[in-house]
Design an enzyme around this catalytic site. Structure first.
Site, PDB file in Angstrom:
ATOM      1  N   LYS A  47       0.743  -1.088  -0.004  1.00 20.84           N
ATOM      2  CA  LYS A  47       0.016  -0.024  -0.035  1.00 20.84           C
ATOM      3  C   LYS A  47       0.783   1.272   0.046  1.00 20.84           C
ATOM      4  O   LYS A  47       2.067   1.213   0.680  1.00 20.84           O
ATOM      5  CB  LYS A  47      -1.082  -0.084   1.188  1.00 20.84           C
ATOM      6  CG  LYS A  47      -2.076   0.996   1.286  1.00 20.84           C
ATOM      7  CD  LYS A  47      -2.953   0.947   2.582  1.00 20.84           C
ATOM      8  CE  LYS A  47      -3.912   2.033   2.441  1.00 20.84           C
ATOM      9  NZ  LYS A  47      -4.806   2.010   3.788  1.00 20.84           N
TER      10      LYS A  47
ATOM     11  N   SER B 172      -9.765   1.924   2.748  1.00 16.06           N
ATOM     12  CA  SER B 172      -8.884   2.526   2.287  1.00 16.06           C
ATOM     13  C   SER B 172      -7.762   1.631   1.273  1.00 16.06           C
ATOM     14  O   SER B 172      -7.172   2.050   0.186  1.00 16.06           O
ATOM     15  CB  SER B 172      -8.229   3.614   2.897  1.00 16.06           C
ATOM     16  OG  SER B 172      -7.356   2.995   3.746  1.00 16.06           O
TER      17      SER B 172
ATOM     18  N   SER C 204     -10.273  -0.694   6.874  1.00 18.99           N
ATOM     19  CA  SER C 204      -9.623  -0.324   5.536  1.00 18.99           C
ATOM     20  C   SER C 204      -8.924  -1.538   4.828  1.00 18.99           C
ATOM     21  O   SER C 204      -8.584  -1.347   3.757  1.00 18.99           O
ATOM     22  CB  SER C 204      -8.431   0.863   5.624  1.00 18.99           C
ATOM     23  OG  SER C 204      -9.108   1.887   5.663  1.00 18.99           O
TER      24      SER C 204
END
Lengths: 495, 516
Positions: A53, A135, A159
């Site tokens: 990420k 997210s 997330s």
């Protein structure tokens, strides 16, 4: 750490990367173009390709957090998790798109543009544009589209679990403090966890175990003696889940996690899974976590307050983007100079949360908002400690009800992946509130720091994936994964 | 340069210190409280980890060379508490007779300023490391209560460059550890305030927690000042920020007292505000009013777990506590040293180097203690304060530069005491050591320089004396006639001839024998 040797397997990787590029151009999961770096082939993670990420620091790639304010930022160091991946022999294929600084549930608040859920891909084309969740949407989508074997995400309030649920992959948020946060760009320190996403629990476990190592550079890392204590407490309850037999395992069904907003098809899927678990010997126990209804408000106050503090550093001086004040601008007050950079560098959602958090910390609101939210957080932890039979290793004198449950099970989300808003969506504001509501199922485990994993649990009425979440006591990550594996095998049996 | 007005204020101050009612403002009472920020003398910063870039720096360090990613608030960095800073904080707390808190915690204080990269300072707003201490001011006969001691980060330094209208930022200091030491409003005059800061400086230096250097900015003061008519409750206070010398702090307090009294006497209220001090004009000026006070949005730092300190840890530090100034003073007086000698020794001692991480410097007192072991303390202190310090001062050298070891000093004193060299020769040897910086022992130097006293060598003594009498026949006659005062003159001749090796008493006895 990366070995730049051009050996045989690299050519295979090259071909793989070519198709990766095509898929990625459609779903927008990876922000940096996959590179042809070959990793050393030895180690527990040898042969695994991972995406990381974009809010996790890497020396080799920019770390943008999907924010304009860090658009050209390259970290001078690798996050501990990145070093561990490389040391373990994994190959990192690139950085994964996400909501700006991890704030969002749909991965639409990104300077790289939204991530498109690969479930809507047919023959390389998107037939239905839906959200990958957020997210860590890029991480989940990259796994779902087979751009990598596993991906690192971060989970502050859901997330990792939410995008895993929307994209039909496995997503684990480990216990808070188990995986190092050094090099993970802070959104809300007391909640942030590095999570792992993969196609199956087995791969998640492989990556998790390579990362679940004490790191002295993370001041919130659980010390070894606490880890051992938790492992001992869990081991006493871990006979269950071996070989798919669940005799003696008590699974709690929290009534508060079946709100009216829940889609009917999701309830049906969860019921199907529960029936299968019962047939394998598990006992289903209805439980109540009465403070759950305050969790969402407490979560948004705490996470936004911490975010407003953590994001104060992006001022255009030490690193990242800088907007020079226009001629004639007020240069006397520092805040006014920063405002030019911060107003342009941060997206709407980040600005909204920083304002909310700044208010919650102001002298007038601190008591009624921030401290109140902390009290709620304590109640939520106490709720969980009351229902688990495994005592909480973080408590000074761990005790637990012997008739308590081993794990909790509930839907991961109230719905299947929602449609991506169009370019000129008039309802942008109301969809923001919907997105907050979406977190209702995931934030309690975050507030309590508990391990929680979303496992694919079938399909909703619209044919899109749904996820079920398994939540365990602090430090019972392995127990959670074992139960997840059983759910996985139930699904295989059913299909 | 001192302005005229200020000089006058200072002289008046010293004259009236001990008066119960301050003659500067009859009928008024002054109330002062002080917040001291002292930089902890640790090798590494408070939270910046163990990389080479997290080392402490001084004014000679090139800008922005001691900056860890954490100090520049790079994304992904996390704080790592330096245990040495905790240890020195606890040492300070013990020295201040404060209660070390078994649980303290760190908070973030938010404000935007260019020398604060993270946008917040990590401090201990809600749960400081120590509370309820006190500092005795022996000279004033008062005890100032210390409300709390808290650990916190220092900021970087920003310098405005007017020519190119930019602000230059140096982050070397960013993240350095500070102790904020907050007093209760227990001081009643500018002089007491000055004494408080000086006493605190000496205390911090003696425990090795800070070098307390105001000129270099490692000790900074904010003072709270209020006035009230005698017998009335305390008035509204004003805070004067960033005072960087004891002298200016005292002047600032005096000026502020006059300003507040003048307002009240005209029936005007004193507004609660934060003020600065203009050293050139000797006056305070408003920085911001109470209404403009920033909201710092204090928040518990979610990255730093509570600091738990158990009694075993505190006791271990207490066991290893260095001697505090008051105890040293008392001990030296008991050894028979004069008040003056003690003051001189302690004064030189306070200038000693403070080592990193609590390593205690080697000062004049330690030097004295070592030499005085097994010797007469009064003799030793004489040699140190009069001869050694005197010669060093003459040579424009500090005690730090003293090349004479305690072994050399001890040997020298023994030689003189045993009568092997005369006092005069002893001083010559001392000067010889300071000049040549030799490490030879004085006994060897005395031999080399032929300075050993001719104590029982009656023959040469007699020869020198006969020569002297022959050289000074008139004086010899005067002595023969009974005027013994003149014998000193002949003695001088003998001493010269013996190059100081002859002992005055022996010379005198021989001369009198020969002139009888």
């Amino acid at each position: 750490m990366l070995l730049l040797a051009r050996r045989g397997p690299c050519s295979i990787l090259h071909r793989r990367h070519a198709s990766t590029r095509t898929v990625n151009s459609v779903i927008n999961a990876l922000t940096s173009e996959p590179s042809s770096l070959c990793a050393p082939s030895a180690g527990p993670l040898a042969g695994l390709r991972l995406a990381v990420k974009d809010n996790i620091c890497t020396k080799a790639w920019p770390t943008t957090c999907s924010s304009k304010i860090l658009e050209n930022f390259k970290s001078p160091f690798d996050a501990t998790v990145v070093s561990l991946l490389l040391d373990g022999g994994a190959e990192i294929v690139g950085k994964a798109n996400c909501d700006e600084f991890g704030m969002g549930s749909l991965n639409i608040h990104s300077s790289h543009g939204p991530v498109v859920n690969p479930f809507g891909l047919h023959n390389g084309e998107i037939v239905e544009r839906r959200s990958a969740g957020g997210s860590s949407g890029g991480s989940a989508a990259a796994v779902a589209a087979h751009l990598c074997d596993a991906a690192l995400g971060t989970d502050t309030g859901g997330s990792v679990r939410l995008p895993a649920s929307y994209c039909g992959v496995v997503g684990l948020k480990p216990s808070y403090g188990i995986i190092s946060r050094w090099g993970v760009v802070s959104f809300a320190d007391s909640l942030d966890c590095v999570g792992v996403l993969a196609q199956d629990v087995h791969t998640v476990r492989r990556v998790h175990n390579a990362l679940a190592i004490y790191d002295s550079r993370d001041p919130t890392a659980a010390p070894s003696r606490i880890r051992e204590k938790a492992a001992q407490l869990c081991r006493r309850h871990l006979e269950q889940g071996q070989d798919g037999a669940l005799n003696g395992l008590r699974i709690g069904i929290p009534q508060e996690y079946f709100p009216t907003e829940l889609q009917d098809s999701i309830v049906a899927s969860v019921q199907r899974i529960l029936a299968q678990l019962r047939s394998r010997g598990a006992t289903l126990v209805p439980v109540s976590l009465p403070s759950t209804r305050y969790a969402l408000s407490a979560y948004y106050v705490i996470s936004s307050a911490e975010a407003s503090s953590n994001l104060a550093r992006y001022d255009g001086i030490e690193c990242g983007m800088r907007v020079e004040p226009p001629p004639g601008a007020d240069l006397v007050k520092t805040a006014n100079v920063y405002a030019h950079t911060r107003s342009l560098g941060f997206g709407k959602e980040v600005q909204r949360r920083m304002l909310l958090g700044t208010y919650a910390l102001s002298a007038d609101a601190f008591e009624n908002y921030f401290l109140q939210a902390q009290r709620v957080r304590k109640l939520i932890k106490a709720d969980f400690d009351r229902v688990f039979c495994v005592p909480n290793a973080l408590n000074s004198s761990p005790s637990a009800p012997s008739e308590g449950v081993h794990v909790l099970l509930h839907p991961s989300a109230i719905q299947t992946a929602p449609k991506l808003p169009g370019q000129d969506d008039a309802n942008a504001e109301s969809s923001t509130l919907d997105a907050y509501v979406q977190d209702v199922m995931t934030v309690p485990a975050s507030l309590a720091g508990l391990p929680a994993m979303s496992v694919p649990g079938g399909q909703g009425a619209d044919g899109w994936p749904i996820g079920v979440s398994v939540v365990g006591q602090w430090g019972c990550d392995e127990l959670v994964m074992r139960v997840g594996e059983v759910i996985e095998s139930c699904r295989e049996e059913a299909s | 340069m001192l302005a005229h007005g200020r000089t006058r204020l200072l002289t008046r101050n010293t004259r009236w210190t001990r008066q119960a009612h301050d003659a500067r403002w009859p009928g008024w009472e002054l109330v002062v409280g002080i917040e001291v920020h002292a930089q902890i003398k640790s090798r590494r910063k408070l939270f910046s980890g163990c990389g080479a870039e997290a080392l402490a720096s001084d004014l000679t360090t090139p800008p922005n060379t001691h900056v860890a990613p954490f100090d520049a608030a790079f994304p992904g960095t996390l704080p790592h508490l330096n245990p040495k800073c905790v240890e020195l904080g606890v040492r300070t707390a013990i020295a201040l007779n404060a209660d070390v808190q078994h649980r303290s915690a760190f908070d973030r204080k938010h404000y935007f300023y260019a020398d604060l990269p993270s946008g917040y300072q990590i401090t201990q707003q809600y749960a400081p490391i120590a509370r309820n201490g006190r500092l005795d001011l022996e000279k004033d006969g008062i005890s100032v209560r210390v409300k709390q001691v808290q650990l916190e980060q220092d900021t970087g330094k920003s310098t405005f460059l007017p020519r190119n209208r930019i602000t230059a930022i140096d982050l070397n200091r960013a993240g350095m550890p500070l102790m904020e030491i907050v007093s209760e409003p227990d001081m009643r005059s500018p002089e007491q305030a000055g004494n408080y800061v000086r006493t605190l400086q000496a205390l911090l230096r003696s425990v090795g927690s800070s070098d307390g250097n105001m000129e270099q900015g490692s000790l900074r003061c904010d003072v709270n000042v209020s006035v009230n008519r005698v017998g009335e409750p305390p008035g509204t206070r004003c805070e004067i920020k960033n005072l960087n010398s004891v002298k200016f702090m005292m002047v600032a307090i005096t000026c502020e007292a006059f300003r507040q009294i003048s307002l009240l006497e005209r029936g005007l209220p004193v507004a609660q505000e934060t003020r600065g001090f203009n050293e050139e004009r000797a006056e305070t000026y408003s920085l911001r009013s109470k209404e403009d006070a920033p909201d710092y949005r204090y928040m518990p730092d979610p990255n730093i777990p509570p600091l738990l300190i158990d009694s075993t840890y505190i006791d271990a530090i207490r066991q290893r506590m260095p001697e505090l100034p008051n105890a040293t003073r008392a001990r030296l007086l008991v050894q028979g040293l004069s008040q003056r000698d003690v003051e001189v020794l302690m004064d030189v001692d306070s200038g000693r180097e403070v080592g990193y991480d609590g390593q205690l410097g080697y000062g004049a007192v330690a030097y004295f203690d070592e030499v005085a072991r097994g010797r007469d303390p009064k003799v030793v202190v004489n040699w140190i304060t009069h001869e050694l310090l005197g010669q060093l001062a003459f040579r424009d050298e500090t005690f730090k530069e003293n090349p004479m070891s305690t072994e050399q000093m001890g040997d020298l004193i023994d030689l003189v005491q045993a009568g092997k060299v005369t006092g005069t020769s002893g001083k010559t040897i001392l000067r010889h050591i300071l000049t040549t910086r030799t490490s030879d022992l004085p006994s060897k130097i005395a031999e080399d320089l032929k300075l050993l006293a001719a104590s029982d060598d009656g023959a040469s003594l007699e020869t020198w004396c006969r020569e002297a009498i022959a050289a000074l026949p008139e004086q010899a006659d005067v002595v023969r006639r009974g005027n013994l005062k003149v014998v000193d003159k002949i003695m001088g001749h003998v001493m010269k001839a013996s190059r100081g090796t002859a002992k005055a008493q022996d010379v005198r006895a021989m001369l009198l024998k020969l002139l009888q």
